[in-house]
Design a protein around this motif. Structure first.
Motif, PDB file in Angstrom:
ATOM      1  N   VAL A   1      53.964  -6.095 -14.199  1.00 23.00           N
ATOM      2  CA  VAL A   1      54.111  -4.734 -13.660  1.00 23.00           C
ATOM      3  C   VAL A   1      52.741  -4.154 -13.331  1.00 23.00           C
ATOM      4  O   VAL A   1      52.564  -3.536 -12.275  1.00 23.00           O
ATOM      5  CB  VAL A   1      54.889  -3.830 -14.643  1.00 23.00           C
ATOM      6  N   LEU A   2      51.769  -4.374 -14.187  1.00 26.85           N
ATOM      7  CA  LEU A   2      50.416  -3.895 -13.923  1.00 26.85           C
ATOM      8  C   LEU A   2      49.865  -4.520 -12.639  1.00 26.85           C
ATOM      9  O   LEU A   2      49.287  -3.828 -11.799  1.00 26.85           O
ATOM     10  CB  LEU A   2      49.493  -4.199 -15.106  1.00 26.85           C
ATOM     11  N   ALA A   3      50.053  -5.807 -12.442  1.00 22.77           N
ATOM     12  CA  ALA A   3      49.557  -6.491 -11.241  1.00 22.77           C
ATOM     13  C   ALA A   3      50.234  -5.949  -9.977  1.00 22.77           C
ATOM     14  O   ALA A   3      49.560  -5.686  -8.968  1.00 22.77           O
ATOM     15  CB  ALA A   3      49.785  -7.992 -11.365  1.00 22.77           C
ATOM     16  N   ILE A   4      51.541  -5.769 -10.016  1.00 23.65           N
ATOM     17  CA  ILE A   4      52.263  -5.223  -8.857  1.00 23.65           C
ATOM     18  C   ILE A   4      51.784  -3.803  -8.557  1.00 23.65           C
ATOM     19  O   ILE A   4      51.568  -3.429  -7.402  1.00 23.65           O
ATOM     20  CB  ILE A   4      53.791  -5.263  -9.097  1.00 23.65           C
ATOM     21  N   THR A   5      51.607  -3.021  -9.598  1.00 27.24           N
ATOM     22  CA  THR A   5      51.152  -1.637  -9.446  1.00 27.24           C
ATOM     23  C   THR A   5      49.739  -1.592  -8.880  1.00 27.24           C
ATOM     24  O   THR A   5      49.440  -0.786  -7.987  1.00 27.24           O
ATOM     25  CB  THR A   5      51.226  -0.901 -10.794  1.00 27.24           C
ATOM     26  N   MET A   6      48.871  -2.464  -9.364  1.00 30.22           N
ATOM     27  CA  MET A   6      47.499  -2.503  -8.871  1.00 30.22           C
ATOM     28  C   MET A   6      47.453  -2.915  -7.401  1.00 30.22           C
ATOM     29  O   MET A   6      46.664  -2.370  -6.623  1.00 30.22           O
ATOM     30  CB  MET A   6      46.647  -3.430  -9.733  1.00 30.22           C
ATOM     31  N   LEU A   7      48.287  -3.851  -7.000  1.00 22.71           N
ATOM     32  CA  LEU A   7      48.342  -4.267  -5.594  1.00 22.71           C
ATOM     33  C   LEU A   7      48.844  -3.121  -4.706  1.00 22.71           C
ATOM     34  O   LEU A   7      48.282  -2.857  -3.642  1.00 22.71           O
ATOM     35  CB  LEU A   7      49.233  -5.502  -5.436  1.00 22.71           C
ATOM     36  N   THR A   8      49.864  -2.433  -5.164  1.00 18.64           N
ATOM     37  CA  THR A   8      50.383  -1.276  -4.439  1.00 18.64           C
ATOM     38  C   THR A   8      49.301  -0.207  -4.302  1.00 18.64           C
ATOM     39  O   THR A   8      49.102   0.370  -3.231  1.00 18.64           O
ATOM     40  CB  THR A   8      51.616  -0.699  -5.163  1.00 18.64           C
ATOM     41  N   ASN A   9      48.599   0.035  -5.391  1.00 13.54           N
ATOM     42  CA  ASN A   9      47.520   1.016  -5.399  1.00 13.54           C
ATOM     43  C   ASN A   9      46.419   0.610  -4.425  1.00 13.54           C
ATOM     44  O   ASN A   9      45.921   1.433  -3.653  1.00 13.54           O
ATOM     45  CB  ASN A   9      46.967   1.145  -6.820  1.00 13.54           C
ATOM     46  N   PHE A  10      46.043  -0.649  -4.438  1.00 10.44           N
ATOM     47  CA  PHE A  10      44.970  -1.140  -3.577  1.00 10.44           C
ATOM     48  C   PHE A  10      45.265  -0.882  -2.100  1.00 10.44           C
ATOM     49  O   PHE A  10      44.445  -0.316  -1.374  1.00 10.44           O
ATOM     50  CB  PHE A  10      44.752  -2.637  -3.831  1.00 10.44           C
ATOM     51  N   VAL A  11      46.435  -1.260  -1.656  1.00 12.49           N
ATOM     52  CA  VAL A  11      46.792  -1.127  -0.239  1.00 12.49           C
ATOM     53  C   VAL A  11      46.894   0.340   0.164  1.00 12.49           C
ATOM     54  O   VAL A  11      46.313   0.769   1.170  1.00 12.49           O
ATOM     55  CB  VAL A  11      48.104  -1.877   0.074  1.00 12.49           C
ATOM     56  N   THR A  12      47.620   1.120  -0.615  1.00 11.66           N
ATOM     57  CA  THR A  12      47.815   2.524  -0.245  1.00 11.66           C
ATOM     58  C   THR A  12      46.521   3.329  -0.349  1.00 11.66           C
ATOM     59  O   THR A  12      46.262   4.194   0.481  1.00 11.66           O
ATOM     60  CB  THR A  12      48.929   3.182  -1.077  1.00 11.66           C
ATOM     61  N   GLU A  13      45.698   3.030  -1.353  1.00  7.42           N
ATOM     62  CA  GLU A  13      44.451   3.782  -1.502  1.00  7.42           C
ATOM     63  C   GLU A  13      43.461   3.441  -0.394  1.00  7.42           C
ATOM     64  O   GLU A  13      42.749   4.320   0.088  1.00  7.42           O
ATOM     65  CB  GLU A  13      43.806   3.544  -2.858  1.00  7.42           C
ATOM     66  N   TYR A  14      43.394   2.184   0.032  1.00  6.30           N
ATOM     67  CA  TYR A  14      42.491   1.847   1.136  1.00  6.30           C
ATOM     68  C   TYR A  14      42.853   2.663   2.383  1.00  6.30           C
ATOM     69  O   TYR A  14      41.989   3.265   3.012  1.00  6.30           O
ATOM     70  CB  TYR A  14      42.506   0.355   1.477  1.00  6.30           C
ATOM     71  N   LEU A  15      44.109   2.657   2.723  1.00  8.40           N
ATOM     72  CA  LEU A  15      44.548   3.395   3.916  1.00  8.40           C
ATOM     73  C   LEU A  15      44.262   4.884   3.782  1.00  8.40           C
ATOM     74  O   LEU A  15      43.778   5.528   4.720  1.00  8.40           O
ATOM     75  CB  LEU A  15      46.030   3.135   4.177  1.00  8.40           C
ATOM     76  N   TYR A  16      44.552   5.425   2.623  1.00  9.48           N
ATOM     77  CA  TYR A  16      44.322   6.853   2.387  1.00  9.48           C
ATOM     78  C   TYR A  16      42.828   7.183   2.428  1.00  9.48           C
ATOM     79  O   TYR A  16      42.419   8.156   3.075  1.00  9.48           O
ATOM     80  CB  TYR A  16      44.933   7.240   1.032  1.00  9.48           C
ATOM     81  N   ASP A  17      42.007   6.377   1.751  1.00  9.52           N
ATOM     82  CA  ASP A  17      40.561   6.614   1.759  1.00  9.52           C
ATOM     83  C   ASP A  17      39.991   6.491   3.173  1.00  9.52           C
ATOM     84  O   ASP A  17      39.199   7.317   3.612  1.00  9.52           O
ATOM     85  CB  ASP A  17      39.837   5.620   0.851  1.00  9.52           C
ATOM     86  N   ARG A  18      40.395   5.440   3.863  1.00  8.74           N
ATOM     87  CA  ARG A  18      39.841   5.150   5.193  1.00  8.74           C
ATOM     88  C   ARG A  18      40.164   6.249   6.199  1.00  8.74           C
ATOM     89  O   ARG A  18      39.317   6.647   6.986  1.00  8.74           O
ATOM     90  CB  ARG A  18      40.370   3.796   5.689  1.00  8.74           C
ATOM     91  N   PHE A  19      41.404   6.720   6.175  1.00  4.79           N
ATOM     92  CA  PHE A  19      41.833   7.645   7.221  1.00  4.79           C
ATOM     93  C   PHE A  19      41.890   9.112   6.803  1.00  4.79           C
ATOM     94  O   PHE A  19      41.837   9.994   7.659  1.00  4.79           O
ATOM     95  CB  PHE A  19      43.177   7.206   7.798  1.00  4.79           C
ATOM     96  N   VAL A  20      41.982   9.391   5.511  1.00  6.62           N
ATOM     97  CA  VAL A  20      42.097  10.781   5.058  1.00  6.62           C
ATOM     98  C   VAL A  20      40.830  11.232   4.333  1.00  6.62           C
ATOM     99  O   VAL A  20      40.175  12.180   4.759  1.00  6.62           O
ATOM    100  CB  VAL A  20      43.338  10.979   4.149  1.00  6.62           C
ATOM    101  N   VAL A  21      40.475  10.548   3.259  1.00  7.93           N
ATOM    102  CA  VAL A  21      39.353  11.013   2.432  1.00  7.93           C
ATOM    103  C   VAL A  21      38.025  10.911   3.174  1.00  7.93           C
ATOM    104  O   VAL A  21      37.253  11.870   3.217  1.00  7.93           O
ATOM    105  CB  VAL A  21      39.287  10.228   1.100  1.00  7.93           C
ATOM    106  N   PHE A  22      37.736   9.750   3.748  1.00 11.38           N
ATOM    107  CA  PHE A  22      36.434   9.529   4.373  1.00 11.38           C
ATOM    108  C   PHE A  22      36.506   9.392   5.895  1.00 11.38           C
ATOM    109  O   PHE A  22      35.492   9.144   6.534  1.00 11.38           O
ATOM    110  CB  PHE A  22      35.785   8.269   3.791  1.00 11.38           C
ATOM    111  N   GLY A  23      37.668   9.566   6.468  1.00 13.89           N
ATOM    112  CA  GLY A  23      37.874   9.332   7.895  1.00 13.89           C
ATOM    113  C   GLY A  23      36.868   9.996   8.810  1.00 13.89           C
ATOM    114  O   GLY A  23      36.365   9.385   9.749  1.00 13.89           O
ATOM    115  N   LYS A  24      36.539  11.260   8.554  1.00 10.68           N
ATOM    116  CA  LYS A  24      35.623  11.993   9.432  1.00 10.68           C
ATOM    117  C   LYS A  24      34.154  11.910   8.973  1.00 10.68           C
ATOM    118  O   LYS A  24      33.273  12.386   9.679  1.00 10.68           O
ATOM    119  CB  LYS A  24      36.046  13.455   9.528  1.00 10.68           C
ATOM    120  N   THR A  25      33.923  11.329   7.799  1.00 11.02           N
ATOM    121  CA  THR A  25      32.547  11.283   7.276  1.00 11.02           C
ATOM    122  C   THR A  25      32.032   9.852   7.103  1.00 11.02           C
ATOM    123  O   THR A  25      30.986   9.658   6.481  1.00 11.02           O
ATOM    124  CB  THR A  25      32.449  12.030   5.923  1.00 11.02           C
TER     125      THR A  25
END
Length: 136
Positions: A107-131
């Motif tokens: 469960v930890l591995a599945i959760t970490m993989l889910t976190n990795f993919v969703t956080e990359y997209l969120y960081d790339r386009f929302v958090v740091f997208g304009k900076t």
């Protein structure tokens, strides 16, 4: 360097820093789970927080090269985790509970993989997208 190469390098850096954050998460989780015998959800939650702090710090500086407002970026990451953390803590408790009984580390591995993919997209386009690349 072409934009395609920059994005590929950015993705590789994110993968490597996320892997190091994963090591921190797994090591701290294992310590709390196996040595301290804390409840599973507590071990997960604390290890997730440690991992997020590590990942944010290094990815902001070295992956996204952002000179943007750090408190604002942290607040945006906090918003992501305001959704992700309760959901992942809930599905962790359900999937590892007595009714389902999945292995905690699966469960930890599945959760970490889910976190990795969703956080990359969120960081790339929302958090740091304009900076991105403003701290060269």
């Amino acid at each position: 360097m072409t934009e395609t190469k920059k994005e590929l390098l950015r993705t590789v850096k994110f993968v490597l820093f996320s892997a190091s954050a994963g090591v921190i998460q797994i090591a701290s989780f294992t310590l709390m789970e196996e040595v301290l015998h804390w409840p599973h959800w507590v071990s997960y939650l604390i290890s997730l927080i440690l991992s997020v702090l590590w990942n944010f710090t290094f990815n902001r500086k070295f992956t996204f090269h952002s000179a943007g407002n750090v408190p604002k970026a942290m607040a945006l990451v906090a918003l992501f985790y305001l959704v992700f953390t309760p959901l992942s803590t809930w599905w962790t408790a359900v999937l590892t509970g007595s009714n389902v009984g999945w292995n905690e580390y699966l469960v930890l591995a599945i959760t970490m993989l889910t976190n990795f993919v969703t956080e990359y997209l969120y960081d790339r386009f929302v958090v740091f997208g304009k900076t991105i690349d403003t701290a060269q």
